[in-house]
Design a protein around this motif. Structure first.
Motif, PDB file in Angstrom:
ATOM      1  N   ASP A  62      12.162   9.951   6.271  1.00 10.02           N
ATOM      2  CA  ASP A  62      10.869   9.336   5.959  1.00 10.02           C
ATOM      3  C   ASP A  62       9.969  10.296   5.206  1.00 10.02           C
ATOM      4  O   ASP A  62      10.313  11.454   4.986  1.00 10.02           O
ATOM      5  CB  ASP A  62      10.179   8.862   7.253  1.00 10.02           C
ATOM      6  CG  ASP A  62      10.185   9.934   8.328  1.00 10.02           C
ATOM      7  OD1 ASP A  62       9.739  11.062   8.052  1.00 10.02           O
ATOM      8  OD2 ASP A  62      10.653   9.657   9.452  1.00 10.02           O
ATOM      9  N   LEU A  81       5.770   6.172   5.503  1.00 11.50           N
ATOM     10  CA  LEU A  81       6.632   5.426   4.582  1.00 11.50           C
ATOM     11  C   LEU A  81       8.064   5.897   4.803  1.00 11.50           C
ATOM     12  O   LEU A  81       8.303   7.049   5.165  1.00 11.50           O
ATOM     13  CB  LEU A  81       6.212   5.688   3.128  1.00 11.50           C
ATOM     14  CG  LEU A  81       6.869   4.843   2.029  1.00 11.50           C
ATOM     15  CD1 LEU A  81       6.439   3.385   2.147  1.00 11.50           C
ATOM     16  CD2 LEU A  81       6.485   5.388   0.650  1.00 11.50           C
ATOM     17  N   THR A  85      11.159   0.702   4.051  1.00 10.76           N
ATOM     18  CA  THR A  85      10.093  -0.108   3.455  1.00 10.76           C
ATOM     19  C   THR A  85      10.613  -0.929   2.284  1.00 10.76           C
ATOM     20  O   THR A  85      10.073  -1.989   1.968  1.00 10.76           O
ATOM     21  CB  THR A  85       8.941   0.798   2.993  1.00 10.76           C
ATOM     22  OG1 THR A  85       8.468   1.571   4.105  1.00 10.76           O
ATOM     23  CG2 THR A  85       7.787  -0.002   2.405  1.00 10.76           C
ATOM     24  N   ALA A 128       5.563   2.336  -3.912  1.00 11.09           N
ATOM     25  CA  ALA A 128       4.825   1.691  -2.838  1.00 11.09           C
ATOM     26  C   ALA A 128       3.338   1.732  -3.175  1.00 11.09           C
ATOM     27  O   ALA A 128       2.887   2.618  -3.902  1.00 11.09           O
ATOM     28  CB  ALA A 128       5.084   2.398  -1.502  1.00 11.09           C
ATOM     29  N   SER A 130      -0.917   0.960  -1.773  1.00 14.87           N
ATOM     30  CA  SER A 130      -1.845   0.783  -0.654  1.00 14.87           C
ATOM     31  C   SER A 130      -3.270   0.820  -1.172  1.00 14.87           C
ATOM     32  O   SER A 130      -3.545   1.375  -2.244  1.00 14.87           O
ATOM     33  CB  SER A 130      -1.653   1.884   0.392  1.00 14.87           C
ATOM     34  OG  SER A 130      -2.624   1.788   1.423  1.00 14.87           O
ATOM     35  N   GLY A 135      -2.355   4.650   3.743  1.00 18.96           N
ATOM     36  CA  GLY A 135      -1.631   3.402   3.986  1.00 18.96           C
ATOM     37  C   GLY A 135      -2.396   2.427   4.849  1.00 18.96           C
ATOM     38  O   GLY A 135      -3.587   2.621   5.122  1.00 18.96           O
ATOM     39  N   PHE A 137       1.426   1.295   3.427  1.00 18.97           N
ATOM     40  CA  PHE A 137       2.029   1.118   2.119  1.00 18.97           C
ATOM     41  C   PHE A 137       3.090   0.022   2.172  1.00 18.97           C
ATOM     42  O   PHE A 137       3.774  -0.140   3.179  1.00 18.97           O
ATOM     43  CB  PHE A 137       2.694   2.423   1.650  1.00 18.97           C
ATOM     44  CG  PHE A 137       1.724   3.458   1.174  1.00 18.97           C
ATOM     45  CD1 PHE A 137       1.385   3.559  -0.164  1.00 18.97           C
ATOM     46  CD2 PHE A 137       1.140   4.345   2.075  1.00 18.97           C
ATOM     47  CE1 PHE A 137       0.487   4.525  -0.605  1.00 18.97           C
ATOM     48  CE2 PHE A 137       0.242   5.316   1.655  1.00 18.97           C
ATOM     49  CZ  PHE A 137      -0.087   5.401   0.304  1.00 18.97           C
ATOM     50  N   ARG A 138       3.202  -0.716   1.073  1.00 12.57           N
ATOM     51  CA  ARG A 138       4.217  -1.760   0.937  1.00 12.57           C
ATOM     52  C   ARG A 138       4.925  -1.583  -0.406  1.00 12.57           C
ATOM     53  O   ARG A 138       4.396  -0.950  -1.331  1.00 12.57           O
ATOM     54  CB  ARG A 138       3.585  -3.158   1.010  1.00 12.57           C
ATOM     55  CG  ARG A 138       2.534  -3.402  -0.052  1.00 12.57           C
ATOM     56  CD  ARG A 138       1.976  -4.817  -0.034  1.00 12.57           C
ATOM     57  NE  ARG A 138       0.900  -4.992  -1.002  1.00 12.57           N
ATOM     58  CZ  ARG A 138       1.065  -5.208  -2.298  1.00 12.57           C
ATOM     59  NH1 ARG A 138       2.301  -5.295  -2.785  1.00 12.57           N
ATOM     60  NH2 ARG A 138       0.033  -5.349  -3.109  1.00 12.57           N
TER      61      ARG A 138
END
Length: 318
Positions: A62, A81, A85, A128, A130, A135, A137-138
């Motif tokens: 990560d 993150l 994800t 990602a 945000s 975050g 975060f996507r």
């Protein structure tokens, strides 16, 4: 009166760095530092090494975030993150960088792609997004921005790693990345689409880990070099973000107990800082690395002075 003196002493001690500030994060193993200044805070985006002492390869599940307002005390936000994800991703969390643009935070990451209809696997770069620097975060686009099939100049499958993103004064955004080959491309203003062809450059001794920024009228391309093993940090300068790049030399020699190193350069509260990683923590090593920070200084002509690696680190700032 005695109580007031005690309070003043404790306050002073709180801002004095310990004799061994470096590495700056000691409770977990961190690597691939990417600093970002937002408002009055410096945020640090990192990789996370979890390999055992006996393992002989990376285990990086990560990415993590830390922050500081004085360069000495660091707030830990933990894991923010991971490759999970991204529905298309698999494998480790390699080097990444977060940038602020148009009111949002874009975290460009390198990981690996599943074998599917979009890719036959190999290293890939994702994005990602945000609304906040920490975050949540996507996945910004639901697919990889760069896949292995887009870069054919090198035959190995892990060449599309280590993205660095630079926003120029005219707001044009550039991304640089690559292992054994340095690639760059213009990005559209949404930071999720390519705005032109992928270009290839060959800085002297380049291997990986580029970091691009501008100071005054000079552009800097700083990177981990393969002139020797273990890695060192070398750099080039140019009059524009697209070159031509002039080789300038070595600025960081080998680091203790790690065959890799990785630059992250930032100005904060009137000083320039050079982030990197080494393997100097107890039980540390090339797969159990730790982030450090020391001062970065320039000569009058804009060239960079050799980095002095210290265990003391840097002094606190207000």
């Amino acid at each position: 009166m005695k109580k007031n003196w005690l309070i003043a002493l404790l306050t002073l001690l709180a801002y004095l760095p310990s004799q061994a500030q470096n590495p700056i994060i000691k409770d977990v193993f961190t690597a691939d530092p990417a600093p970002l200044v937002y408002r009055d805070t410096l945020f640090l985006y990192t990789g996370h090494d979890t390999a055992s002492v006996s393992e002989t390869n990376y285990k990086m599940p990560d990415w993590r975030i830390y922050s500081t307002t004085d360069m000495v005390h660091w707030k830990d936000y933990g894991t923010r993150l991971s490759p999970r994800t991204f529905a298309w991703a698999t494998g480790d969390a390699y080097a990444a960088q977060c940038v602020y643009h148009n009111g949002k935070f874009y975290w460009f990451v390198s990981t690996f792609h599943k074998k599917d209809g979009n890719s036959q696997g190999g290293a890939a770069i994702g994005v990602a997004v945000s609304d906040r620097p920490t975050g949540p975060f996507r996945d910004a686009i639901g697919k990889a921005l760069i896949v292995n099939e887009m870069t054919k100049d090198k035959p190995h499958a892990w060449d599309d790693i280590d993205p660095t993103v630079f926003v120029d004064d005219d707001k044009q955004v550039y991304m640089y990345w690559g292992n054994l080959s340095c690639r760059w491309v213009k990005l559209k203003d949404n930071l999720t689409e390519l705005a032109g062809p992928i270009n290839f450059i060959t800085p002297r001794n380049y291997i990986e880990g580029p970091w691009v920024y501008k100071r005054k009228n000079l552009y800097y391309l700083v990177y981990a070099s393969a002139g020797t093993k273990p890695e060192m940090i070398e750099y080039c300068t140019a009059p524009s973000a697209t070159g031509p790049w002039t080789y300038r030399g070595i600025i960081q020699e080998n680091v203790p107990n790690s065959f890799t190193t990785h630059p992250g350069i930032i100005d904060y509260k009137g000083k320039s800082y050079f982030f990197y990683h080494n393997g100097s923590l107890p039980t540390g090593g090339s797969y159990r690395r730790s982030i450090c920070v020391d001062y970065l200084k320039y000569n009058a002509d804009g060239t960079i002075q050799k980095i002095v690696q210290t265990t003391e680190g840097v002094a606190p700032v207000k």
